[in-house]
Every structure is written in C-alpha cells, then in structure tokens.
Design a protein around this motif. Sequence first.
Motif, PDB file in Angstrom:
ATOM      1  N   PHE A 250       0.766  -1.211  -0.016  1.00 13.25           N
ATOM      2  CA  PHE A 250       0.070  -0.156   0.219  1.00 13.25           C
ATOM      3  C   PHE A 250       0.827   1.269  -0.108  1.00 13.25           C
ATOM      4  N   PRO A 251       0.878   2.024  -1.176  1.00 11.49           N
ATOM      5  CA  PRO A 251       1.545   3.354  -1.022  1.00 11.49           C
ATOM      6  C   PRO A 251       0.669   4.303  -0.125  1.00 11.49           C
ATOM      7  N   VAL A 252       1.622   4.971   0.717  1.00  9.47           N
ATOM      8  CA  VAL A 252       1.391   6.189   1.358  1.00  9.47           C
ATOM      9  C   VAL A 252       1.127   7.631   1.052  1.00  9.47           C
ATOM     10  N   CYS A 253       0.028   8.105   0.893  1.00  3.63           N
ATOM     11  CA  CYS A 253      -0.109   9.462   0.187  1.00  3.63           C
ATOM     12  C   CYS A 253       0.202  10.663   1.276  1.00  3.63           C
ATOM     13  N   MET A 254       0.471  11.880   0.764  1.00  4.49           N
ATOM     14  CA  MET A 254       0.557  12.839   1.546  1.00  4.49           C
ATOM     15  C   MET A 254      -0.706  13.310   2.035  1.00  4.49           C
ATOM     16  N   GLY A 255      -0.781  13.598   3.188  1.00  2.00           N
ATOM     17  CA  GLY A 255      -1.890  14.131   3.942  1.00  2.00           C
ATOM     18  C   GLY A 255      -2.996  13.209   4.394  1.00  2.00           C
ATOM     19  N   SER A 256      -2.447  11.905   4.322  1.00  2.00           N
ATOM     20  CA  SER A 256      -3.263  10.715   4.640  1.00  2.00           C
ATOM     21  C   SER A 256      -3.192  10.245   6.267  1.00  2.00           C
ATOM     22  N   ASN A 257      -3.984   9.649   6.858  1.00  2.00           N
ATOM     23  CA  ASN A 257      -3.858   9.329   8.399  1.00  2.00           C
ATOM     24  C   ASN A 257      -2.795   8.908   8.693  1.00  2.00           C
ATOM     25  N   LEU A 258      -1.710   8.398   7.981  1.00  2.00           N
ATOM     26  CA  LEU A 258      -0.597   7.658   8.268  1.00  2.00           C
ATOM     27  C   LEU A 258       0.791   8.622   8.137  1.00  2.00           C
ATOM     28  N   ASP A 259       0.333   9.854   7.392  1.00  2.00           N
ATOM     29  CA  ASP A 259       1.597  10.639   7.188  1.00  2.00           C
ATOM     30  C   ASP A 259       2.009  11.332   8.491  1.00  2.00           C
ATOM     31  N   SER A 260       3.325  10.930   8.459  1.00  2.00           N
ATOM     32  CA  SER A 260       4.497  11.375   9.719  1.00  2.00           C
ATOM     33  C   SER A 260       3.886  10.876  10.970  1.00  2.00           C
ATOM     34  N   LYS A 261       3.235   9.745  11.043  1.00  2.00           N
ATOM     35  CA  LYS A 261       2.953   9.167  12.458  1.00  2.00           C
ATOM     36  C   LYS A 261       4.090   7.865  12.299  1.00  2.00           C
ATOM     37  N   GLN A 262       4.349   7.476  13.774  1.00  2.00           N
ATOM     38  CA  GLN A 262       5.132   6.654  14.130  1.00  2.00           C
ATOM     39  C   GLN A 262       4.191   5.262  14.246  1.00  2.00           C
ATOM     40  N   ILE A 263       4.769   4.106  13.737  1.00  2.00           N
ATOM     41  CA  ILE A 263       4.158   2.845  13.710  1.00  2.00           C
ATOM     42  C   ILE A 263       3.302   2.692  14.953  1.00  2.00           C
ATOM     43  N   LYS A 264       3.854   2.917  16.266  1.00  2.00           N
ATOM     44  CA  LYS A 264       3.329   2.537  17.448  1.00  2.00           C
ATOM     45  C   LYS A 264       2.223   3.484  17.778  1.00  2.00           C
ATOM     46  N   GLU A 265       2.009   4.494  16.839  1.00  2.00           N
ATOM     47  CA  GLU A 265       0.870   5.634  17.349  1.00  2.00           C
ATOM     48  C   GLU A 265      -0.364   5.213  16.522  1.00  2.00           C
ATOM     49  N   VAL A 266      -0.059   4.113  15.585  1.00  2.00           N
ATOM     50  CA  VAL A 266      -1.171   3.786  14.415  1.00  2.00           C
ATOM     51  C   VAL A 266      -1.875   2.617  15.112  1.00  2.00           C
ATOM     52  N   THR A 290       9.221   3.849  14.134  1.00  2.00           N
ATOM     53  CA  THR A 290       9.581   4.146  12.790  1.00  2.00           C
ATOM     54  C   THR A 290       8.653   5.067  12.172  1.00  2.00           C
ATOM     55  N   THR A 291       8.930   6.325  11.719  1.00  2.00           N
ATOM     56  CA  THR A 291       8.114   7.238  11.250  1.00  2.00           C
ATOM     57  C   THR A 291       7.634   6.949   9.788  1.00  2.00           C
ATOM     58  N   ILE A 292       6.447   6.973   9.349  1.00  2.00           N
ATOM     59  CA  ILE A 292       5.888   6.502   8.290  1.00  2.00           C
ATOM     60  C   ILE A 292       5.706   7.743   7.426  1.00  2.00           C
ATOM     61  N   LEU A 293       6.323   8.118   6.261  1.00  2.00           N
ATOM     62  CA  LEU A 293       6.348   9.184   5.376  1.00  2.00           C
ATOM     63  C   LEU A 293       5.600   8.945   3.933  1.00  2.00           C
ATOM     64  N   PRO A 294       5.200  10.281   3.608  1.00  2.00           N
ATOM     65  CA  PRO A 294       4.616  10.040   2.228  1.00  2.00           C
ATOM     66  C   PRO A 294       5.631   9.509   1.144  1.00  2.00           C
ATOM     67  N   GLY A 295       5.056   8.609   0.525  1.00  2.00           N
ATOM     68  CA  GLY A 295       5.940   7.826  -0.505  1.00  2.00           C
ATOM     69  C   GLY A 295       6.434   6.584  -0.393  1.00  2.00           C
ATOM     70  N   ASP A 296       6.144   6.299   1.064  1.00  2.00           N
ATOM     71  CA  ASP A 296       6.425   5.216   1.709  1.00  2.00           C
ATOM     72  C   ASP A 296       5.257   3.920   0.874  1.00  2.00           C
ATOM     73  N   TYR A 297       6.084   2.901   1.267  1.00  2.00           N
ATOM     74  CA  TYR A 297       5.204   1.720   0.748  1.00  2.00           C
ATOM     75  C   TYR A 297       5.107   0.580   1.834  1.00  2.00           C
ATOM     76  N   LEU A 298       3.921   0.250   2.429  1.00  2.00           N
ATOM     77  CA  LEU A 298       3.846  -0.855   3.522  1.00  2.00           C
ATOM     78  C   LEU A 298       3.563  -2.068   2.778  1.00  2.00           C
ATOM     79  N   ILE A 299       4.453  -2.856   3.262  1.00  2.00           N
ATOM     80  CA  ILE A 299       4.235  -4.321   3.040  1.00  2.00           C
ATOM     81  C   ILE A 299       3.565  -5.221   4.074  1.00  2.00           C
ATOM     82  N   VAL A 300       2.433  -5.632   3.806  1.00  2.00           N
ATOM     83  CA  VAL A 300       1.617  -6.044   4.907  1.00  2.00           C
ATOM     84  C   VAL A 300       1.454  -7.406   4.482  1.00  2.00           C
ATOM     85  N   LEU A 301       1.391  -8.448   5.777  1.00  2.00           N
ATOM     86  CA  LEU A 301       1.020  -9.825   5.543  1.00  2.00           C
ATOM     87  C   LEU A 301      -0.266  -9.911   6.223  1.00  2.00           C
ATOM     88  N   THR A 302      -1.108 -11.017   5.674  1.00  2.00           N
ATOM     89  CA  THR A 302      -2.459 -11.222   6.137  1.00  2.00           C
ATOM     90  C   THR A 302      -3.087 -12.696   5.752  1.00  2.00           C
TER      91      THR A 302
END
Length: 329
Positions: A250-266, A290-302
């Motif tokens: 999942f790509p992280v967009c600028m202005g999203s709920n994850l923008d500039s948040k630390q993983i533990k805060e989510v 780890t701080t999530i920045l715009p343009g990052d790609y989250l790799i998720v296992l489910t």
Amino acid sequence: MELKQKTNTYKTLFHWHSFRLRLVIEGIGIGITAGLLIVLYRYALEKAGILLNYIYKSISSNYILALPWILVLIVIGYIVGLMVKYEPMISGSGIPQVEGVLLRELDMTWWKVILGKFLGGVLSIGSGLSLGREGPSVQLGAAVGQGFSKVFKRIKIEEKYLITSGASAGLAAAFNALLAGAMFALEEVHKNFSPLVLLSALSSALSADFIASEFFGLKPVYEALLEKFLQNIGEHISIGHKKNKSILEFPVCMGSNLDSKQIKEVKWPSNCLLVAVKRGEDEIIPKGDTTILPGDYLIVLTNEDKVTKISYSLITMTECNEIQQSINQ
C-alpha cells in the motif's frame, strides 16, 4: 468562388500557429459544457431507475398494474420510434455515427442529436430496456463539440478535433474515467495518435471529469456499482483459505492518516502484520518508533481470506483525506 477558397486557405494557415493553445482552451470549454450535460443525463437516468424499481415493486405486489404499465411501454416505444424516424442519427449507440461524421460520410445536426439522444436515452433506459450510457454519452459529447464549432464558426479541420474532444469528455463524465475518455478518443474515435488530438482530448476529459466529480464524487462508476452489489449481498464475500498467506502493498499518500506518524501510534487492523516499509530503494524493518512518510510503501502480511477486509481498511488509512472525503460524499 475562387476568392472564397483563397480566404479559407488563408484562415487555415493563419490559425495553424496558435492551433495548440486554441485547442486546449476550446477543449476545456467543451469539457465543461459536455460534463454538465452528461451530469444531467446521469442524474435523469438515476432518477428514472429509482422510479422503475418502484413501479416493478408495485407490480409485484399487485399484478393488475402490469396492464397499464405495458400500455405505457407501448406509448414510450412509439414516441422513441417517431424520434428516430425524425432524426436517424440518434439511433443505436451513437459511436458509429460519430466515426461517420469524422470520416465525413455522415452529417450530424448537433442540436437535434442532443435533444433526441437525451430524451430518447432517458425514455429507453428509464423504461427498462437493456441499454448502456457509454454510447449516448460519447455522441452527446461529440454533438457538443460540433455545436461549439458551428456556433463559433471554426474551420473544418478544427471542427474534427473539437468533435473528438467532445467524445472524450462524454465518456470521461459518464464513468468518472479521465484517462479512459482520452484513450478512447485517440484509439476508437480519431483512430490515430497525434499531439493535437491528445492535448484537446485530455483537456476536455479533465474538465468534464472534474465537473462530474463535483456532482457525483471521485469514485469511479464501477466501484460504486460494486459497493451496491456488496450491500445487496449483505456482507463481503471471503475468497481464499485462512491457512494461506498473502502479501499486500500500500502506497502512503501525502495528507493521509498515516502521514508522519510513528508505527506505534497507529491503530492497525486486526489479522495483519506490517513486515516492511519500502522507502525508495531501501527496505526498512518496522519498529515502534519508525516514522511513516509520504511515498513509503507498506508491506503487509495477512490471511488469504482477510485480504478484502484488510485492503479496504489500509486503503482508507493510506489515501489522502481530501480524496477520501470526496469519495464518501
């Protein structure tokens, strides 16, 4: 006669230098006009569909009502038949007619097509006939482009581009599909690629898509239809086996709920594991700080059977808030 031909040749050569800019500006104007027309067309079809569902529900509870409804359908069919007889160019999907006009094998009276196609389409589709809005929207947009050319007395070569622009705007507004409208105009309507066609088609499709999005939201038509389908089912269908695993990105967009948040805060969805964060060519092992920045790609296992639910949750979290608000409207 000779003087008239010289004048036409002079006009063609004189306007050629400013042709690109003119086409872009005219494309925007055509896109706005066609967008408003298609929005009205979509709205009329939507209301007609609601009325049709109400009629069929009434008939299912009282079969006597079927007889007057059949009489109404006969009258509608007769009216549409008269309209087609009066203006044959409104028959069929409308796309072959637009191609015929561009090849100069058919002649189209723009205002007759707009009135006839609009009313005929609403009556036909609204009465339950198995018809789509793609073809009528393309022809309505093309008629707007031709009308623009006739009203402002454009030269023939310019009119061809304006008709293509209108067709592009019609499809883009009908399905909230900007690129599809432009590519359709290039491949199917104009049947060749040129910078002039691309400029005019993109400008008209962009403005028409903007108009449609302002009225109906940013969500593409088929996504909205999928949501309605899933709502009718009552729940999301789980596909896949719970023992199998899937990796999602999942790509992280600028202005999203994850923008500039630390993983533990989510607050992450259950039944998923964030295994990596891709940042450029680097792959970061996620930690709590780890701080999530715009343009990052989250790799998720489910689990495989949870892919639909997890995808929906994470797309909502990673998309721009403004886009999400527009989609939800």
